[in-house]
Scaffold this motif. Structure first.
Motif, PDB file in Angstrom:
ATOM      1  N   GLN A 128       0.826  -1.212   0.000  1.00  0.00           N
ATOM      2  CA  GLN A 128       0.000   0.000   0.000  1.00  0.00           C
ATOM      3  C   GLN A 128       0.858   1.258   0.000  1.00  0.00           C
ATOM      4  OE1 GLN A 128      -3.381   0.256   2.712  1.00  0.00           O
ATOM      5  NE2 GLN A 128      -3.117  -1.929   3.097  1.00  0.00           N
ATOM      6  N   VAL A 129       1.904   1.243   0.819  1.00  0.00           N
ATOM      7  CA  VAL A 129       2.783   2.411   0.878  1.00  0.00           C
ATOM      8  C   VAL A 129       3.401   2.656  -0.490  1.00  0.00           C
ATOM      9  CG1 VAL A 129       4.921   3.320   1.855  1.00  0.00           C
ATOM     10  CG2 VAL A 129       3.294   2.132   3.315  1.00  0.00           C
ATOM     11  N   GLY A 130       3.830   1.579  -1.131  1.00  0.00           N
ATOM     12  CA  GLY A 130       4.423   1.702  -2.452  1.00  0.00           C
ATOM     13  C   GLY A 130       3.442   2.302  -3.442  1.00  0.00           C
ATOM     14  N   GLU A 131       2.196   1.830  -3.397  1.00  0.00           N
ATOM     15  CA  GLU A 131       1.187   2.332  -4.332  1.00  0.00           C
ATOM     16  C   GLU A 131       0.919   3.809  -4.145  1.00  0.00           C
ATOM     17  OE1 GLU A 131      -2.481   0.082  -4.071  1.00  0.00           O
ATOM     18  OE2 GLU A 131      -1.412  -1.608  -4.982  1.00  0.00           O
ATOM     19  N   LEU A 132       0.663   4.171  -2.872  1.00  0.00           N
ATOM     20  CA  LEU A 132       0.414   5.590  -2.566  1.00  0.00           C
ATOM     21  C   LEU A 132       1.603   6.432  -3.008  1.00  0.00           C
ATOM     22  CD1 LEU A 132      -1.153   5.412   1.019  1.00  0.00           C
ATOM     23  CD2 LEU A 132      -2.250   6.292  -1.040  1.00  0.00           C
ATOM     24  N   GLY A 133       2.787   5.925  -2.731  1.00  0.00           N
ATOM     25  CA  GLY A 133       3.996   6.660  -3.053  1.00  0.00           C
ATOM     26  C   GLY A 133       4.105   6.917  -4.546  1.00  0.00           C
ATOM     27  N   ARG A 134       3.861   5.870  -5.352  1.00  0.00           N
ATOM     28  CA  ARG A 134       3.992   6.036  -6.799  1.00  0.00           C
ATOM     29  C   ARG A 134       2.940   6.985  -7.333  1.00  0.00           C
ATOM     30  NH1 ARG A 134       5.600   1.042  -6.442  1.00  0.00           N
ATOM     31  NH2 ARG A 134       3.535   0.134  -6.570  1.00  0.00           N
ATOM     32  N   ARG A 135       1.742   6.829  -6.816  1.00  0.00           N
ATOM     33  CA  ARG A 135       0.642   7.609  -7.347  1.00  0.00           C
ATOM     34  C   ARG A 135       0.845   9.101  -7.109  1.00  0.00           C
ATOM     35  NH1 ARG A 135      -5.096   5.834  -5.960  1.00  0.00           N
ATOM     36  NH2 ARG A 135      -6.397   7.621  -6.509  1.00  0.00           N
ATOM     37  N   GLN A 182      14.139  22.435  -5.047  1.00  0.00           N
ATOM     38  CA  GLN A 182      13.753  21.277  -5.849  1.00  0.00           C
ATOM     39  C   GLN A 182      12.704  20.430  -5.133  1.00  0.00           C
ATOM     40  OE1 GLN A 182      14.422  20.741  -8.971  1.00  0.00           O
ATOM     41  NE2 GLN A 182      13.017  19.010  -8.777  1.00  0.00           N
ATOM     42  N   GLU A 183      12.938  20.184  -3.837  1.00  0.00           N
ATOM     43  CA  GLU A 183      11.981  19.397  -3.056  1.00  0.00           C
ATOM     44  C   GLU A 183      10.621  20.094  -2.995  1.00  0.00           C
ATOM     45  OE1 GLU A 183      14.611  16.947   0.242  1.00  0.00           O
ATOM     46  OE2 GLU A 183      14.358  19.097   0.531  1.00  0.00           O
ATOM     47  N   SER A 184      10.649  21.419  -2.917  1.00  0.00           N
ATOM     48  CA  SER A 184       9.387  22.154  -2.894  1.00  0.00           C
ATOM     49  C   SER A 184       8.611  21.911  -4.176  1.00  0.00           C
ATOM     50  CB  SER A 184       9.646  23.656  -2.744  1.00  0.00           C
ATOM     51  OG  SER A 184      10.244  23.920  -1.510  1.00  0.00           O
ATOM     52  N   GLN A 185       9.338  21.958  -5.303  1.00  0.00           N
ATOM     53  CA  GLN A 185       8.672  21.701  -6.592  1.00  0.00           C
ATOM     54  C   GLN A 185       8.010  20.336  -6.588  1.00  0.00           C
ATOM     55  OE1 GLN A 185       7.936  23.762  -8.969  1.00  0.00           O
ATOM     56  NE2 GLN A 185       8.965  25.352  -7.784  1.00  0.00           N
ATOM     57  N   ASN A 186       8.711  19.327  -6.101  1.00  0.00           N
ATOM     58  CA  ASN A 186       8.135  17.981  -6.037  1.00  0.00           C
ATOM     59  C   ASN A 186       6.886  17.963  -5.177  1.00  0.00           C
ATOM     60  OD1 ASN A 186      10.231  17.106  -7.569  1.00  0.00           O
ATOM     61  ND2 ASN A 186      11.398  16.252  -5.848  1.00  0.00           N
ATOM     62  N   LEU A 187       6.968  18.661  -4.041  1.00  0.00           N
ATOM     63  CA  LEU A 187       5.828  18.694  -3.131  1.00  0.00           C
ATOM     64  C   LEU A 187       4.615  19.302  -3.829  1.00  0.00           C
ATOM     65  CD1 LEU A 187       4.640  18.388  -0.244  1.00  0.00           C
ATOM     66  CD2 LEU A 187       5.334  20.753   0.135  1.00  0.00           C
ATOM     67  N   PHE A 188       4.855  20.374  -4.584  1.00  0.00           N
ATOM     68  CA  PHE A 188       3.736  21.007  -5.278  1.00  0.00           C
ATOM     69  C   PHE A 188       3.061  20.022  -6.227  1.00  0.00           C
ATOM     70  CE2 PHE A 188       6.038  25.328  -4.793  1.00  0.00           C
ATOM     71  CZ  PHE A 188       5.667  25.354  -3.461  1.00  0.00           C
ATOM     72  N   GLY A 189       3.881  19.224  -6.903  1.00  0.00           N
ATOM     73  CA  GLY A 189       3.325  18.207  -7.795  1.00  0.00           C
ATOM     74  C   GLY A 189       2.441  17.239  -7.027  1.00  0.00           C
ATOM     75  N   THR A 190       2.934  16.799  -5.873  1.00  0.00           N
ATOM     76  CA  THR A 190       2.162  15.898  -5.021  1.00  0.00           C
ATOM     77  C   THR A 190       0.833  16.519  -4.623  1.00  0.00           C
ATOM     78  OG1 THR A 190       4.189  14.953  -4.131  1.00  0.00           O
ATOM     79  CG2 THR A 190       2.192  14.677  -2.816  1.00  0.00           C
ATOM     80  N   LEU A 191       0.891  17.764  -4.189  1.00  0.00           N
ATOM     81  CA  LEU A 191      -0.325  18.429  -3.723  1.00  0.00           C
ATOM     82  C   LEU A 191      -1.342  18.535  -4.848  1.00  0.00           C
ATOM     83  CD1 LEU A 191       1.048  21.262  -1.400  1.00  0.00           C
ATOM     84  CD2 LEU A 191       0.353  18.927  -0.848  1.00  0.00           C
ATOM     85  N   ALA A 213       2.185  30.037  -7.340  1.00  0.00           N
ATOM     86  CA  ALA A 213       2.557  28.866  -8.127  1.00  0.00           C
ATOM     87  C   ALA A 213       1.614  27.693  -7.926  1.00  0.00           C
ATOM     88  CB  ALA A 213       3.986  28.435  -7.783  1.00  0.00           C
ATOM     89  N   VAL A 214       1.058  27.534  -6.752  1.00  0.00           N
ATOM     90  CA  VAL A 214       0.399  26.261  -6.479  1.00  0.00           C
ATOM     91  C   VAL A 214      -1.057  26.369  -6.042  1.00  0.00           C
ATOM     92  CG1 VAL A 214       1.076  26.025  -4.069  1.00  0.00           C
ATOM     93  CG2 VAL A 214       0.827  23.992  -5.461  1.00  0.00           C
ATOM     94  N   ALA A 215      -1.479  27.512  -5.507  1.00  0.00           N
ATOM     95  CA  ALA A 215      -2.808  27.561  -4.887  1.00  0.00           C
ATOM     96  C   ALA A 215      -3.907  27.926  -5.870  1.00  0.00           C
ATOM     97  CB  ALA A 215      -2.798  28.544  -3.731  1.00  0.00           C
ATOM     98  N   ASP A 216      -5.125  27.433  -5.600  1.00  0.00           N
ATOM     99  CA  ASP A 216      -6.305  27.843  -6.361  1.00  0.00           C
ATOM    100  C   ASP A 216      -6.917  29.083  -5.740  1.00  0.00           C
ATOM    101  OD1 ASP A 216      -6.286  25.532  -8.110  1.00  0.00           O
ATOM    102  OD2 ASP A 216      -6.839  24.403  -6.314  1.00  0.00           O
ATOM    103  N   ARG A 217      -6.950  29.055  -4.390  1.00  0.00           N
ATOM    104  CA  ARG A 217      -7.463  30.227  -3.681  1.00  0.00           C
ATOM    105  C   ARG A 217      -6.522  30.549  -2.539  1.00  0.00           C
ATOM    106  NH1 ARG A 217     -13.068  30.218  -1.354  1.00  0.00           N
ATOM    107  NH2 ARG A 217     -12.679  28.020  -0.892  1.00  0.00           N
ATOM    108  N   VAL A 218      -6.645  31.753  -2.026  1.00  0.00           N
ATOM    109  CA  VAL A 218      -5.766  32.137  -0.919  1.00  0.00           C
ATOM    110  C   VAL A 218      -6.571  32.929   0.104  1.00  0.00           C
ATOM    111  CG1 VAL A 218      -4.988  34.108  -2.320  1.00  0.00           C
ATOM    112  CG2 VAL A 218      -3.712  33.484  -0.269  1.00  0.00           C
ATOM    113  N   THR A 219      -6.309  32.634   1.369  1.00  0.00           N
ATOM    114  CA  THR A 219      -6.875  33.419   2.464  1.00  0.00           C
ATOM    115  C   THR A 219      -5.706  34.035   3.207  1.00  0.00           C
ATOM    116  OG1 THR A 219      -8.839  32.045   2.719  1.00  0.00           O
ATOM    117  CG2 THR A 219      -8.142  33.294   4.657  1.00  0.00           C
ATOM    118  N   VAL A 220      -5.811  35.351   3.478  1.00  0.00           N
ATOM    119  CA  VAL A 220      -4.697  36.050   4.117  1.00  0.00           C
ATOM    120  C   VAL A 220      -5.067  36.387   5.566  1.00  0.00           C
ATOM    121  CG1 VAL A 220      -3.079  37.972   3.943  1.00  0.00           C
ATOM    122  CG2 VAL A 220      -4.177  37.076   1.875  1.00  0.00           C
ATOM    123  N   LEU A 221      -4.181  36.069   6.469  1.00  0.00           N
ATOM    124  CA  LEU A 221      -4.363  36.415   7.887  1.00  0.00           C
ATOM    125  C   LEU A 221      -3.350  37.480   8.275  1.00  0.00           C
ATOM    126  CD1 LEU A 221      -4.684  32.973   9.775  1.00  0.00           C
ATOM    127  CD2 LEU A 221      -6.523  34.475   9.026  1.00  0.00           C
TER     128      LEU A 221
END
Ligand SMILES: Nc1ncnc2c1ncn2[C@@H]1O[C@H](COP(=O)(O)OP(=O)(O)O)[C@@H](O)[C@H]1O
Ligand SMILES: [Mg+2]
Lengths: 512, 373
Positions: A128-135, A182-191, A213-221
């Motif tokens: 399962q971990v492998g599947e989630l990871g690949r996906r 670079q890791e941030s870019q990967n994370l964005f892909g995951t999200l 770069a990554v959000a659809d909407r934004v809320t500012v505090l």
């Protein structure tokens, strides 16, 4: 992101109404409304201390709000604990990870999971971990122990852990603060992939570019209150910055000061890292008076070791370090400090500050040795306090309350305090490592301004930073470190982001 | 962290800085709770707690004999308590006060026997005490050097050295005809007594000036921790060794000096016990766990030098009262039990200092909650 714009998100995943949360009199959230839709990445933007973590923790069941309502999937709920939130499909990756170091990835995933019986086979878990990871681009080895993983990988485990528990609303508190670009870019892909599968993502940040770069909407505090919410398609960085800070930001222009004599020379220095491998090799750097030399590079390419060798916290194996004509290669840290070396370390809380002590003590960390703070072996508490008051005012350090531990200050104020301490010693050479990492926009501006003024006053500054924008904004000369070696050395006018990016990735100009 | 109980919910939040009131209430409440739990145990074992407690106070404090007895027992505890305070403040864990105390006693009795009545009282006493402190410091250095330069675990090394010290002392008296042993007493081995001129002067009854020396050292340690560069460096190193290194402090030397000062305090305590009470090397009287009790004293005093004094006196009053209790048919172990409960309660109280608990009603309209902690 042009080709993968998701369908218009629809359906309310969560709604927070009128959330108020006070901590011992401090309003962390004040009457905050927030809504989240299925299939969207919703950025939560705000400076440090704006109340982002608190709001997320309320939705994740960690904090119970003083007042306000939480609706999930249209129903009002009362979340008594993170466990109850998980039962409702809400999970959070905290700013500070909560994994068990000694356990393997697989063990961390099943830890505290109600449905993982004693007999859940290791094989099915790993599958399962492998599947989630690949996906979702979250590959990690299930058998690895957590302490062996890089920070980026640990973050993947945190996300996997939540997905494994069937979380559909995923909250990430400043996930990119600990990642390389670079890791941030990967994370964005995951999200993005997670959102496309219909999940709802809350992405906390104080970086404008990431929102765009990554959000659809934004809320500012700001200061615990919601000051705006909009689709990112209708937002622009300047507007967001203004909302976030509450005023316009001026852009720093660096007037050029002619560099003077060489003050710091690092000559052919080689040093080992903590694991006994050569972390920097034959490094040559020269910094002149009034000059800012920027050291660019992806984290882990020898920056920390370089800073430590210059400041005396690490012994070089070969090479020579000359400061103001004196060979300091074998000098102790104290001798270097006395010769006029200042250091803004990368690790503010543990190296730059003794976090549990009051600010006055931290501001005295170097000055305590001389009058007026001490006479002979005796310390003057009064002089220490007086000096702290003066520096607090001069460097605009806020939030100081008497004997409170320094660690309770915000990152920006802590960094101002470190600079106050270092600059008040009138250094000839200042080594600044990641001087603005993790700070909010206003603090970044202030810190950079201080560095520029210091250089103009004649100090030689060696600035180590992963932030290319910072390097380009401040440096007179740029050095690129890759795997412990100097890839190239460029004057400011020849350095541009593309070239630097290539060098940081280890590709020389010729190979390009 | 939170816990639901029916319609109530307990939420735990960390308190970054406890208020003055809480800082006062938590230890007071802890001590009271310890006595309540002790009373319950006494009742459960068929004893009368009221009688036991009145007796403890009477035998511990009321009357000249009781009071001086308590203060005499408190004196070495103040030294071992201070020894723990100094090292624990730097988060270096000297668990070896027991052994340093014993070797302090060995050295000072040795010097006392060696000088005899040749140098006169005052100088002889000073030599004895200096020897005690020095021995404690050097013995601590055996653990401190590897800790400072090889980063070995000082908890284990100081702990093990306690057994070494005990072995040395027992050997000198029981298993050899050493310089310390009285050769005239072959069947029942005891240590030789030092000359009368080397006895610490007495103030009231058997109460000797060791108590005054202990109080003086408390002030010195308090001052050194608060108002000297040494104390400042100790505080910074304790909070963050990396920050200390970074600001140019020599952390290795700091560890060495702090552990040696800690050992010197314990060793001085041993010297004063010999000079003021025992006047010889008496293994039975020197292996009652004064060093270990000092750790408890320091913890109960929340590592405050001045806190050590009242706590040492309280704990000493327990020991002083114990034999008297036995006469009344109350097992003297109750005293050890109380010490233990007190320790646990203070540790629990410490937790309440750092965390706030709120009780909330989970049902009903939002906002209707009753904070109570
Ligand atoms: N557990 C806590 N105890 C006391 N104050 C807190 C706590 N958590 C947050 N705060 C305060 O609440 C405010 C908002 O903090 P936080 O939500 O962490 O902001 P952000 O995540 O936006 O940086 C800050 O002033 C912070 O000091
Ligand atoms: Mg936060």
């Amino acid at each position: 992101m042009a080709e993968s714009v998701p369908e218009v998100p629809s359906g309310e995943a969560a709604r927070l109404a009128g959330i108020t949360k006070h901590f011992f009199g401090v309003a962390a959230n004040e009457d905050v409304d927030f809504d989240l839709r299925w299939g969207e990445i919703h950025a939560l933007l705000g400076e440090n201390g704006a109340g982002k973590s608190t709001l997320c923790s309320v939705l994740a069941g960690l904090y119970h709000p003083d007042s306000g309502e939480i609706h999930l999937d249209g129903d009002r709920v009362d979340l008594g604990s993170p466990h109850q939130a998980l039962d409702h499909g809400v999970g959070m990756v905290y700013q500070h990870f909560r994994l068990v170091d000694r356990f393997t990835v697989a063990e961390n995933l099943t830890l505290g999971h109600p449905e993982t019986g004693f007999f859940t086979s290791r094989r099915s878990l790993e599958r399962q971990v492998g599947e989630l990871g690949r996906r979702y681009g979250l590959e990690v080895s299930p058998q690895a122990a957590v302490w062996q993983l890089s920070v980026g990988e640990q973050q993947r485990v945190e996300i996997l852990k939540l997905l494994y528990r069937g979380v559909r609303i995923l909250i990430l508190d400043e996930p990119t603060a600990v990642l390389t670009p670079q890791e941030s870019q990967n994370l964005f892909g995951t999200l993005r992939a997670l959102a496309d599968d219909g999940r709802a993502i809350i992405f906390v940040t104080h970086k404008l570019d990431e929102v765009m770069a990554v959000a659809d909407r934004v809320t500012v505090l700001r200061d615990g209150r919601k000051v705006g919410a909009m689709p990112t398609s209708e937002a622009d960085p300047a507007t967001l910055a203004r909302l976030m800070v509450g005023r316009d930001l001026s852009v720093t222009e660096r007037p050029r000061t002619a560099p003077g004599e060489p003050v710091l020379s690092i000559k052919g220095v080689t040093a080992e890292g903590d694991r006994g491998l050569e972390a920097i090799r034959d490094v040559e750097i020269e910094v002149r008076a009034s000059q800012i030399v920027g050291v660019a590079g992806v984290a882990g390419n020898g920056q920390r070791e370089l800073a430590e060798v210059v400041t005396g916290l690490r012994r070089p194996k070969r090479g020579q370090i000359i400061m103001g004509g004196v060979d300091i290669t074998r000098s102790t840290t104290l001798e270097r400090i006395k010769l006029g070396l200042g250091f803004v370390p990368e690790d503010r809380m543990r190296t730059g500050m003794a976090g549990g002590l009051p600010l006055a003590a931290n501001l005295a960390l170097k000055a305590y040795r001389q009058p007026p703070l001490s006479k002979g072996p005796v310390l003057s508490k009064q002089a220490m306090e007086d000096r702290a008051r003066t520096l607090e005012k001069q460097f605009d350090i806020r939030g100081v309350r008497g004997a409170l531990p320094t660690s309770l200050l915000s990152g920006g104020n802590i960094q101002r305090a470190i600079l106050a301490r270092e600059l008040s010693a009138r250094p000839r050479v200042l080594v600044a490592a990641a001087p603005t990492r993790g700070l909010d926009v206003a603090a970044i501006q202030a810190i950079r301004q201080l560095l520029i003024e210091e250089a103009d006053a004649g100090t030689a500054i060696l600035m180590i930073s992963e932030d290319l924008e910072e390097i380009l904004d401040l440096s007179d000369e740029v050095i690129v470190l890759y795997e412990g070696q100097v890839m190239d050395r460029l004057p400011r006018d020849r350095a541009d982001p593309d070239l630097l990016g290539m060098l940081m990735a280890g590709r020389g100009v010729d190979a390009a | 962290m939170s816990l639901s109980l029916g319609s109530r919910r307990l939420t735990v939040e960390s308190r970054p800085v406890p208020s003055r009131l809480v800082r006062f209430l938590a230890p007071t409440f802890s001590v009271a709770l310890a006595f309540v739990i002790g009373a319950l145990i006494l009742v459960a074992t068929g004893q009368d707690p009221l009688l036991a407690y009145t007796e403890m106070i009477r035998k511990g404090f009321v009357g000249r004999l009781a009071l001086t007895g308590t203060l005499i027992i408190a004196t070495p505890l103040i030294f071992t308590g201070l020894a723990a305070v100094v090292s624990f403040r730097m988060k270096v864990w000297n668990i070896g006060a027991e052994g340093q105390f014993i070797l302090g006693a060995v050295a000072s009795s040795g010097v006392g026997l060696w000088v005899g009545d040749q140098v006169g009282g005052p100088l002889g006493i000073v030599l004895m005490l200096v020897a005690g402190a020095l021995a404690g410091a050097l013995f601590a250095a055996l653990a401190a050097l590897p800790r400072a330069y090889l980063n070995t675990d000082e908890v284990i090394s100081t702990l093990m050295l306690n057994f070494v010290a005990l072995g040395i002392m027992n050997y000198l008296i029981f298993s050899s005809f050493s310089f310390w042993r009285d050769p005239g007493r072959a069947t029942f081995p005891v240590g030789k007594f030092v000359e009368d001129v080397l006895f610490l002067p007495r103030m009231v009854g058997r109460l000797h000036v060791g108590l005054i020396i202990a109080l003086a050292f408390t002030v010195v340690i308090w001052w050194a921790l608060r108002y000297t560069k040494w104390g400042f460096e100790l505080m910074v190193t304790g909070d963050s060794p990396r920050a200390a290194l970074y600001s140019g402090m020599r952390v290795d030397r700091k560890i060495l000096s702090v552990l040696m000062v800690s050992g010197a305090l314990a060793g001085l305590g041993g010297g004063i016990e010999v000079g003021g009470v025992l006047h010889n090397l008496d293994p039975r009287a020197l292996s009652l766990g004064v060093g270990f009790t000092g750790i408890v004293v320091a913890a109960l005093a929340r590592l405050s030098p001045f806190g050590v004094i009242p706590v040492a006196i309280l704990v000493a009053s327990f020991s002083n009262a114990a034999p008297g209790l036995q006469v009344l048919g109350i097992p003297s172990e109750i005293v050890i039990l109380l010490e233990g409960i007190l320790f646990l309660c203070i540790v629990a109280g410490e937790w309440f200092l750092r965390n706030a608990i709120r009780v909330e009603r989970t049902a009903g309209p939002a906002g209707a909650e009753a904070p109570a902690s």
